[in-house]
Design a protein around this motif. Structure first.
Motif, PDB file in Angstrom:
ATOM      1  N   LEU B 276       0.825  -1.203   0.000  1.00  0.00           N
ATOM      2  CA  LEU B 276       0.000   0.000   0.000  1.00  0.00           C
ATOM      3  C   LEU B 276       0.859   1.253   0.000  1.00  0.00           C
ATOM      4  CD1 LEU B 276      -2.864  -1.019   2.407  1.00  0.00           C
ATOM      5  CD2 LEU B 276      -3.084  -0.349   0.017  1.00  0.00           C
ATOM      6  N   ILE B 277       1.922   1.195   0.759  1.00  0.00           N
ATOM      7  CA  ILE B 277       2.804   2.362   0.810  1.00  0.00           C
ATOM      8  C   ILE B 277       3.444   2.591  -0.546  1.00  0.00           C
ATOM      9  CG2 ILE B 277       4.944   3.266   1.775  1.00  0.00           C
ATOM     10  CD1 ILE B 277       4.104   1.937   4.399  1.00  0.00           C
ATOM     11  N   LYS B 278       3.874   1.477  -1.138  1.00  0.00           N
ATOM     12  CA  LYS B 278       4.449   1.604  -2.479  1.00  0.00           C
ATOM     13  C   LYS B 278       3.425   2.218  -3.413  1.00  0.00           C
ATOM     14  CE  LYS B 278       7.050  -2.421  -2.854  1.00  0.00           C
ATOM     15  NZ  LYS B 278       7.109  -3.688  -3.573  1.00  0.00           N
ATOM     16  N   TYR B 279       2.221   1.736  -3.267  1.00  0.00           N
ATOM     17  CA  TYR B 279       1.159   2.274  -4.128  1.00  0.00           C
ATOM     18  C   TYR B 279       0.973   3.758  -3.866  1.00  0.00           C
ATOM     19  CZ  TYR B 279      -3.503   3.469  -5.710  1.00  0.00           C
ATOM     20  OH  TYR B 279      -4.567   4.099  -6.283  1.00  0.00           O
ATOM     21  N   ALA B 280       0.950   4.110  -2.574  1.00  0.00           N
ATOM     22  CA  ALA B 280       0.748   5.510  -2.211  1.00  0.00           C
ATOM     23  C   ALA B 280       1.847   6.378  -2.794  1.00  0.00           C
ATOM     24  CB  ALA B 280       0.727   5.658  -0.699  1.00  0.00           C
ATOM     25  N   LEU B 281       3.063   5.887  -2.748  1.00  0.00           N
ATOM     26  CA  LEU B 281       4.181   6.710  -3.185  1.00  0.00           C
ATOM     27  C   LEU B 281       4.323   6.757  -4.691  1.00  0.00           C
ATOM     28  CD1 LEU B 281       6.755   5.640  -0.481  1.00  0.00           C
ATOM     29  CD2 LEU B 281       5.536   7.800  -0.648  1.00  0.00           C
ATOM     30  N   ILE B 282       4.233   5.602  -5.333  1.00  0.00           N
ATOM     31  CA  ILE B 282       4.470   5.603  -6.773  1.00  0.00           C
ATOM     32  C   ILE B 282       3.217   5.349  -7.593  1.00  0.00           C
ATOM     33  CG2 ILE B 282       6.930   5.150  -6.900  1.00  0.00           C
ATOM     34  CD1 ILE B 282       6.423   2.249  -6.705  1.00  0.00           C
ATOM     35  N   GLN B 283       2.119   5.197  -6.886  1.00  0.00           N
ATOM     36  CA  GLN B 283       0.837   5.052  -7.592  1.00  0.00           C
ATOM     37  C   GLN B 283       0.845   3.912  -8.598  1.00  0.00           C
ATOM     38  OE1 GLN B 283      -2.084   7.523  -7.441  1.00  0.00           O
ATOM     39  NE2 GLN B 283      -1.119   7.644  -5.446  1.00  0.00           N
ATOM     40  N   SER B 284       1.619   2.872  -8.310  1.00  0.00           N
ATOM     41  CA  SER B 284       1.565   1.723  -9.216  1.00  0.00           C
ATOM     42  C   SER B 284       0.529   0.753  -8.668  1.00  0.00           C
ATOM     43  CB  SER B 284       2.921   1.032  -9.282  1.00  0.00           C
ATOM     44  OG  SER B 284       3.144   0.287  -8.105  1.00  0.00           O
ATOM     45  N   HIS B 285      -0.400   0.447  -9.458  1.00  0.00           N
ATOM     46  CA  HIS B 285      -1.444  -0.450  -8.967  1.00  0.00           C
ATOM     47  C   HIS B 285      -1.866  -1.399 -10.083  1.00  0.00           C
ATOM     48  CE1 HIS B 285      -4.650   1.645 -11.181  1.00  0.00           C
ATOM     49  NE2 HIS B 285      -3.960   2.734 -10.919  1.00  0.00           N
ATOM     50  N   PRO B 286      -2.498  -2.480  -9.690  1.00  0.00           N
ATOM     51  CA  PRO B 286      -2.946  -3.420 -10.719  1.00  0.00           C
ATOM     52  C   PRO B 286      -4.132  -2.825 -11.462  1.00  0.00           C
ATOM     53  CG  PRO B 286      -3.722  -4.112  -8.592  1.00  0.00           C
ATOM     54  CD  PRO B 286      -2.842  -2.931  -8.337  1.00  0.00           C
ATOM     55  N   LYS B 287      -4.397  -3.386 -12.612  1.00  0.00           N
ATOM     56  CA  LYS B 287      -5.495  -2.834 -13.376  1.00  0.00           C
ATOM     57  C   LYS B 287      -6.812  -3.174 -12.700  1.00  0.00           C
ATOM     58  CE  LYS B 287      -7.344  -2.246 -17.955  1.00  0.00           C
ATOM     59  NZ  LYS B 287      -8.737  -2.463 -17.551  1.00  0.00           N
ATOM     60  N   GLU B 288      -6.879  -4.425 -12.246  1.00  0.00           N
ATOM     61  CA  GLU B 288      -8.142  -4.877 -11.677  1.00  0.00           C
ATOM     62  C   GLU B 288      -7.936  -5.433 -10.280  1.00  0.00           C
ATOM     63  OE1 GLU B 288     -10.227  -6.606 -15.677  1.00  0.00           O
ATOM     64  OE2 GLU B 288      -8.630  -7.707 -14.647  1.00  0.00           O
ATOM     65  N   ILE B 289      -9.011  -5.386  -9.555  1.00  0.00           N
ATOM     66  CA  ILE B 289      -8.983  -6.062  -8.269  1.00  0.00           C
ATOM     67  C   ILE B 289     -10.069  -7.138  -8.304  1.00  0.00           C
ATOM     68  CG2 ILE B 289     -10.525  -4.418  -7.128  1.00  0.00           C
ATOM     69  CD1 ILE B 289      -8.660  -4.838  -4.653  1.00  0.00           C
ATOM     70  N   VAL B 290      -9.702  -8.313  -7.820  1.00  0.00           N
ATOM     71  CA  VAL B 290     -10.604  -9.458  -7.916  1.00  0.00           C
ATOM     72  C   VAL B 290     -10.859 -10.011  -6.532  1.00  0.00           C
ATOM     73  CG1 VAL B 290     -10.858 -11.802  -8.818  1.00  0.00           C
ATOM     74  CG2 VAL B 290      -9.720 -10.035 -10.184  1.00  0.00           C
ATOM     75  N   ALA B 291     -12.138 -10.092  -6.198  1.00  0.00           N
ATOM     76  CA  ALA B 291     -12.490 -10.747  -4.933  1.00  0.00           C
ATOM     77  C   ALA B 291     -13.172 -12.070  -5.271  1.00  0.00           C
ATOM     78  CB  ALA B 291     -13.416  -9.857  -4.133  1.00  0.00           C
ATOM     79  N   TYR B 292     -12.844 -13.052  -4.514  1.00  0.00           N
ATOM     80  CA  TYR B 292     -13.418 -14.367  -4.841  1.00  0.00           C
ATOM     81  C   TYR B 292     -13.862 -15.062  -3.577  1.00  0.00           C
ATOM     82  CZ  TYR B 292      -8.903 -16.059  -3.232  1.00  0.00           C
ATOM     83  OH  TYR B 292      -7.799 -16.332  -2.470  1.00  0.00           O
ATOM     84  N   SER B 293     -14.735 -16.050  -3.789  1.00  0.00           N
ATOM     85  CA  SER B 293     -15.180 -16.870  -2.661  1.00  0.00           C
ATOM     86  C   SER B 293     -15.648 -18.223  -3.225  1.00  0.00           C
ATOM     87  CB  SER B 293     -16.324 -16.163  -1.931  1.00  0.00           C
ATOM     88  OG  SER B 293     -16.574 -16.810  -0.721  1.00  0.00           O
ATOM     89  N   TRP B 294     -15.194 -19.254  -2.620  1.00  0.00           N
ATOM     90  CA  TRP B 294     -15.557 -20.589  -3.093  1.00  0.00           C
ATOM     91  C   TRP B 294     -16.891 -21.018  -2.517  1.00  0.00           C
ATOM     92  CZ3 TRP B 294     -13.188 -23.211  -6.854  1.00  0.00           C
ATOM     93  CH2 TRP B 294     -11.866 -22.899  -7.183  1.00  0.00           C
ATOM     94  N   LEU B 295     -17.734 -21.554  -3.410  1.00  0.00           N
ATOM     95  CA  LEU B 295     -18.964 -22.190  -2.926  1.00  0.00           C
ATOM     96  C   LEU B 295     -18.622 -23.587  -2.446  1.00  0.00           C
ATOM     97  CD1 LEU B 295     -20.097 -19.839  -4.671  1.00  0.00           C
ATOM     98  CD2 LEU B 295     -22.014 -21.360  -5.198  1.00  0.00           C
ATOM     99  N   LYS B 296     -19.487 -24.103  -1.572  1.00  0.00           N
ATOM    100  CA  LYS B 296     -19.196 -25.448  -1.057  1.00  0.00           C
ATOM    101  C   LYS B 296     -19.659 -26.530  -2.028  1.00  0.00           C
ATOM    102  CE  LYS B 296     -19.017 -24.355   3.813  1.00  0.00           C
ATOM    103  NZ  LYS B 296     -19.555 -22.997   3.721  1.00  0.00           N
ATOM    104  N   ASN B 297     -20.903 -26.430  -2.365  1.00  0.00           N
ATOM    105  CA  ASN B 297     -21.452 -27.478  -3.224  1.00  0.00           C
ATOM    106  C   ASN B 297     -22.390 -26.841  -4.235  1.00  0.00           C
ATOM    107  OD1 ASN B 297     -21.960 -29.977  -4.226  1.00  0.00           O
ATOM    108  ND2 ASN B 297     -23.442 -30.554  -2.670  1.00  0.00           N
ATOM    109  N   PRO B 298     -22.071 -26.796  -5.508  1.00  0.00           N
ATOM    110  CA  PRO B 298     -20.860 -27.392  -6.085  1.00  0.00           C
ATOM    111  C   PRO B 298     -19.641 -26.513  -5.858  1.00  0.00           C
ATOM    112  CG  PRO B 298     -22.165 -26.384  -7.790  1.00  0.00           C
ATOM    113  CD  PRO B 298     -22.925 -26.186  -6.515  1.00  0.00           C
ATOM    114  N   GLN B 299     -18.533 -27.013  -6.243  1.00  0.00           N
ATOM    115  CA  GLN B 299     -17.316 -26.248  -6.005  1.00  0.00           C
ATOM    116  C   GLN B 299     -17.126 -25.205  -7.084  1.00  0.00           C
ATOM    117  OE1 GLN B 299     -13.943 -28.898  -5.103  1.00  0.00           O
ATOM    118  NE2 GLN B 299     -14.139 -27.849  -3.129  1.00  0.00           N
ATOM    119  N   TRP B 300     -17.870 -24.155  -6.906  1.00  0.00           N
ATOM    120  CA  TRP B 300     -17.752 -23.042  -7.831  1.00  0.00           C
ATOM    121  C   TRP B 300     -17.097 -21.868  -7.134  1.00  0.00           C
ATOM    122  CZ3 TRP B 300     -23.513 -23.138  -9.716  1.00  0.00           C
ATOM    123  CH2 TRP B 300     -23.668 -24.204 -10.616  1.00  0.00           C
ATOM    124  N   LEU B 301     -16.592 -20.994  -7.983  1.00  0.00           N
ATOM    125  CA  LEU B 301     -15.927 -19.797  -7.470  1.00  0.00           C
ATOM    126  C   LEU B 301     -16.765 -18.574  -7.846  1.00  0.00           C
ATOM    127  CD1 LEU B 301     -13.294 -18.996  -6.039  1.00  0.00           C
ATOM    128  CD2 LEU B 301     -12.273 -18.672  -8.272  1.00  0.00           C
TER     129      LEU B 301
END
Lengths: 129, 626
Positions: B276-301
């Protein structure tokens, strides 16, 4: 009222040549004069002999004129003093007058002037007695 | 005394405190030093603290946002999980509460089917399948009665597991769908109840409508195949361009690209996060942010994907503003420091100059004081030998007087010479007196002086001397002049000086005259006295310097040059002035002006009290001053 006798004088001055000369000059003019060269001697001699007028040098090494004057007046309040000064400080003069000096005369002295002052001082002494 | 000593005479110039100018302290350097100090010790720490706070706040706000993002995905997952769980229970319930024989009846199956769909059209179809893998009964839009499922993956799974939810697959109907299958064993004989779910439902759950511009929510299976239709980058049943292997743990956040090790867990807002500090200082960040969560049954994301800049847009804006404020503050303080320091330096400079000036004045005064002391000492020392000389003189005179045998000429000559000695000693004495007077000027209470009387006294003193030189003194007094405030003795001194000078100005002339006039000057509100002589006069160049100390035109040995400067000072002290006019060869005129003060009662009271003291002073002065 002119006094019959001539005043008895005491010269107090650390300048030996000057005192000697003054002694000579005043004796010639008929005064009974003694001379000493410092304050201590002056205080001693006034105890031993009687004097009417003291001619006192202000600036002497050791006891200076003013302190001699003070002690002199304590011992013999009637004695009159004429102060000789070569260094005319008004404050000194004032102090002298407060302590009871009759008059001042500055060096180098004029003999006539000094004589007049001695006479006047003596007159005052006579009047007071 | 300070005043007239500074006048432009040789000695005056020398006596003026003139040393080399004090080394001009480097004020620009001082200012630089002060500014540097101020910046280093106040502004810089401020900046550092500001940055620390900024970074801390930044990473705090970022991690909060990230956490929020993650909770969104988990929430959605819960919904999907719950839906699927619900459907699964429905089918299981149906299977366990109804017998095969009941369900084999198509009419009954229909009834059950509608029952299952009463809250919503979740199910496309419903089928009862035998242990051999063939439909015993079927209700739905497809023609599947003769299909053989014994070799399909799901059949094997449900036989093995009892309940099975499948991934999206095409199957015999050649449409993407997924099924829930439940195995039931009745009297030793297994049969399967199978339902197909509308994939659209899944999509609605996943809710891709009305999302932020770059937000995308979808499901993928363990192989990365889309189970729902994403907004971007592909279609259902296609491979998603995602590194499914990176999605470790139950849920998490991933940044792609250089931010890829953001980590599966929410960053702890309490500690500093280097990324985060690196990001704050040089503003380099990924293009996208991905949040994920696995389902139990079926095993989907379940994946929620959004552009980094969109997610953190607001925060970034706030953070940028903070940064701008911080730096403006820094610059403002810097500028204020510089200005204030500049001003301060100016003040210091001014004070320093004042102090220097004062110092110079003091040095001057003390120089003069020591000269005074020296003068007094010298005068005093000289008086003693002079006294001796006079008495010796007198002794000789006495001797001569008494001696009858001396020749007339001899006696005359002796008396004459001794008289000379006397006179010269007299002169020396006058010099020392002047010197003493010069060295001490003390305050004395003044009193009212009668000008005419004073002049008359002085003329009386000097008459003889004037006569012997052939100089006639004439007086022209205005009667009843108002009394002036002053020092009588010293005023007389001035006239002694002027008149003796006037007498001396006739040196070499067989005769001359001195005319003294006193008048009241109502215009200038004072008295004027003029002393005019018929002497040799003063040249123009000398005229300018006539009041300077130690300035004399008399040959060496006659006169100290102090007389007029002392007179000048005396008159000035009394509030008046002396001026001079002269014509070479013809004569000189000195004019004295003395101001009158209005006498009020308070003044006279004061003087009455002072008079007795003053008498003493006068007496003392008279005896000392001759």
């Amino acid at each position: 009222m002119t006094s019959m006798r001539k005043p008895k004088l005491l010269l107090v001055d650390d300048e030996i040549a000057f005192a000697a000369n003054l002694l000579k000059l005043l004796s010639r003019r008929g005064y009974e004069v003694s001379a000493v060269h410092d304050g201590e001697s002056a205080l001693r001699i006034v105890q031993e002999r009687e004097f009417d007028v003291v001619i006192l040098d202000q600036n002497m090494p050791g006891k200076d004129g003013i302190s001699v004057l003070r002690e002199l007046k304590k011992k013999q309040p009637n004695i009159e003093v004429v102060i000789l000064t070569g260094y005319g400080s008004i404050d000194m003069a004032l102090k002298g007058f407060e302590l009871g000096v009759y008059d001042y005369t500055s060096k180098p002295i004029q003999l006539g002037d000094l004589e007049a002052k001695i006479r006047q001082a003596f007159q005052r002494k006579i009047l007071r007695e | 005394m300070v005043r007239f000593m500074s006048e432009q005479t040789e000695i005056g110039k020398r006596l003026e405190s003139r040393g080399p100018d004090l080394p001009s302290r480097s004020y620009p350097k001082l200012m630089r030093r002060l500014v540097l100090g101020a910046v280093t010790f106040s502004v810089l720490p401020l900046l550092v603290i500001g940055w620390v706070i900024y970074l801390y706040y930044f990473q705090f706000s970022m991690s909060r946002m990230v956490g929020y993002f993650q909770r969104t995905v988990e929430y959605k997952r819960t919904i999907v999980d719950s839906f699927l769980g619900q459907r699964s229970s429905d089918i299981q319930l149906m299977a366990s509460t109804h017998s095969l024989s009941f369900l084999s009846n198509p009419a009954n199956l229909r009834q059950i089917f509608h029952l299952l769909n009463r809250e919503g059209s979740y199910y496309i179809d419903l089928g009862v399948i035998s242990e051999k893998g063939k439909h015993i009964a079927y209700i739905g839009p497809y023609d599947l009665m003769d299909k053989d499922y014994s070799q399909t993956f799901w059949f094997k799974e449900v036989i093995a597991k009892g309940v099975f939810i499948s991934d999206m697959f095409l199957g015999y109907r050649k449409e993407p769908h997924f099924i829930i299958a439940v195995l039931r064993t009745e009297g030793g004989r297994p049969w399967i109840l199978r339902a197909t779910i509308y994939p659209e439902f899944l999509s609605t759950l996943v809710e891709t409508k009305g999302l932020a511009r770059t937000k995308d929510v979808f499901l993928v299976n363990r192989e990365g195949i889309y189970q729902t239709n994403p907004r971007f980058h592909g279609k259902i049943m296609e491979k998603a361009p995602l590194p499914v292997d990176s999605f470790t743990g139950e849920s998490g956040i991933l940044g792609t690209g250089p931010f890829s090790h953001f980590g599966p867990s929410v960053p702890d807002p309490g500690i500093f996060n280097i990324d985060l500090i690196k990001y704050a200082l040089i503003q380099s960040h990924p293009k996208e942010i991905v949040a994920y969560s696995w389902l139990k049954n079926p095993q989907w994301l379940l994946i929620v994907k959004q552009d980094f800049s969109e997610v953190f847009g607001d925060i970034n804006r706030v953070n940028t503003i903070i940064l701008i404020l911080l730096h403006s503050g820094f610059f403002a303080i810097l500028i204020v420091s510089i200005v204030a320091t500049g001003h301060m330096t100016k003040v210091i400079k001014k004070r320093d100059k004042e102090a220097e000036d004062l110092n110079r004045q003091l040095m001057q005064a003390s120089k003069l004081a020591s000269i005074g002391e020296l003068a007094a000492g010298v005068a005093h020392e000289i008086n003693n030998p002079l006294a001796v000389i006079l008495t010796e003189n007198q002794v000789i005179l006495d001797l001569v007087e008494g001696e009858k045998d001396l020749g007339k000429e001899f006696k005359e000559q002796l008396e004459q010479s001794l008289g000379q000695v006397d006179a010269q000693v007299e002169r020396c004495s006058r010099i020392t007196q002047n010197l003493l007077r010069f060295s001490r000027r003390m305050a004395m209470p003044s009193r009212y002086v009668d000008l005419n009387a004073a002049v008359e006294d002085v003329v009386g003193l000097l008459e003889k001397r004037a006569d012997s030189r052939g100089v006639n003194i004439s007086l022209d007094f205005q009667e009843n002049l108002p009394k002036i405030r002053g020092y009588e003795f010293e005023l007389e001194q001035v006239f002694v000086n002027l008149i003796s000078n006037a007498i001396d100005a006739h040196e070499g002339k067989p005769y001359g005259s001195i005319h003294i006039v006193t008048r009241q000057d109502s215009k200038r509100h004072g008295l004027v006295a003029t002393v005019t002589d018929s002497g040799w006069g003063i040249s123009e160049e000398d005229l300018a310097r006539v009041f300077d100390p130690f300035y004399t035109t008399k040959p060496v040995g006659q006169g100290t040059g102090l007389g007029l400067s002392i007179s000048y000072s005396i008159i000035r002290q009394m509030g008046g002035g002396i001026s001079v006019r002269s014509e070479a060869g013809k004569g000189t005129e000195f004019e004295i002006f003395l101001p009158c003060q209005d006498s009020d009662s308070s003044d006279s009271e004061q003087t009455r009290g002072e008079d007795s003291k003053h008498d003493l002073y006068e007496k003392a002065q008279a005896t000392l001053g001759r």
